[in-house]
Scaffold this active site. Structure first.
Site, PDB file in Angstrom:
ATOM      1  CB  ILE A  80       4.690  -2.739   1.996  1.00 60.23           C
ATOM      2  CG1 ILE A  80       5.132  -2.552   3.456  1.00 60.23           C
ATOM      3  CG2 ILE A  80       3.474  -1.899   1.694  1.00 60.23           C
ATOM      4  CD1 ILE A  80       5.488  -1.092   3.792  1.00 60.23           C
ATOM      5  CB  SER A  81       3.465  -7.499   5.134  1.00 57.70           C
ATOM      6  OG  SER A  81       4.034  -8.500   4.328  1.00 57.70           O
TER       7      SER A  81
END
Length: 237
Positions: A80-81
């Site tokens: 997840i960025s």
């Protein structure tokens, strides 16, 4: 135990809030404040980031890191960025054409991952088509988003490199994986006046954010800062 004034013993108990205290709006507000301090300025993007509970999209063991400015593993070699990168890409995306209400129109997201960015996008667009090539992540995102009941988010399982022609044309396209070039299918499915934001491998082998604007005069591509995303792959798994 504690003794009351009348001599009767009372049991005292400390109850931790649900989500290790992460359900509090104040926690998200602090994250948004940090994003603003880092230079993010789009009020709509900051508001959307403040609305979505990021800790609900990460594994339980990592929940206490959910609002730190860091990327986190979500399984199957994907991440997840970090919030700063999500906000930055969404801010760039909104630099394209907006509708009368100030929202983006129909958007295609390449790489659903855990579903977090799709949830944020739901507050900034009229409609989101999000495609994921890994069945395990597609199922995870569906589970994560189910309780949010977002009627304008459509999750798809398929090859993101092919885009999703049935939903085209798109006012905007955003990708969470980078290859050596922007796939032709994405450009074809982008509406005239639309904007695409994605990581792309540069000549040096590193990745950089690229903004692609589709104009009547042609396709304009702008390279921006260095980033680090998972590689763009074809097919499904």
């Amino acid at each position: 135990m504690a003794k009351s004034q009348n001599g009767i013993k009372q049991i005292t108990q400390t109850i931790a809030p649900d989500g290790v205290g992460l359900d509090s709006q104040a926690v998200r507000a602090r994250m948004v404040h940090k994003l603003a301090a880092q230079g993010l300025s789009d009020a709509q993007v900051l508001a959307a980031m403040g609305l979505v509970e990021r800790h609900r999209f990460v594994d339980t063991a990592l929940v206490n890191q959910a609002y730190e400015d860091t990327s986190l593993p979500i399984g199957l070699g994907q991440t997840i960025s970090k919030p700063n990168v999500v906000a930055r890409m969404l801010e760039l995306l909104r630099g394209g054409a907006l509708d009368a209400s100030g929202k983006l129109g129909r958007v295609l997201e390449i790489g659903t991952g855990c579903g977090y960015q799709a949830a944020v996008l739901s507050h900034l667009t009229t409609e989101v088509y999000s495609i994921e090539r890994l069945r395990g992540l597609h199922d995870k995102a569906r589970e994560n988003l189910r309780t949010l009941r977002l009627p304008n988010v459509h999750l798809l399982f398929g090859d993101g490199m092919m885009g999703y022609a049935k939903g085209a044309p798109y006012a905007a396209i955003i990708a969470a994986a980078g290859g050596q070039a922007i796939p032709t299918a994405w450009i074809e499915q982008l509406a005239m006046g639309g904007r695409l934001v994605a990581p792309m491998q540069t000549a040096s082998g590193a990745q950089a954010l690229v903004v692609v604007d589709k104009t009547p005069q042609g396709v304009r591509q702008t390279l921006l800062e260095a980033v680090h995303f998972v590689p763009l792959k074809s097919g499904t798994s």
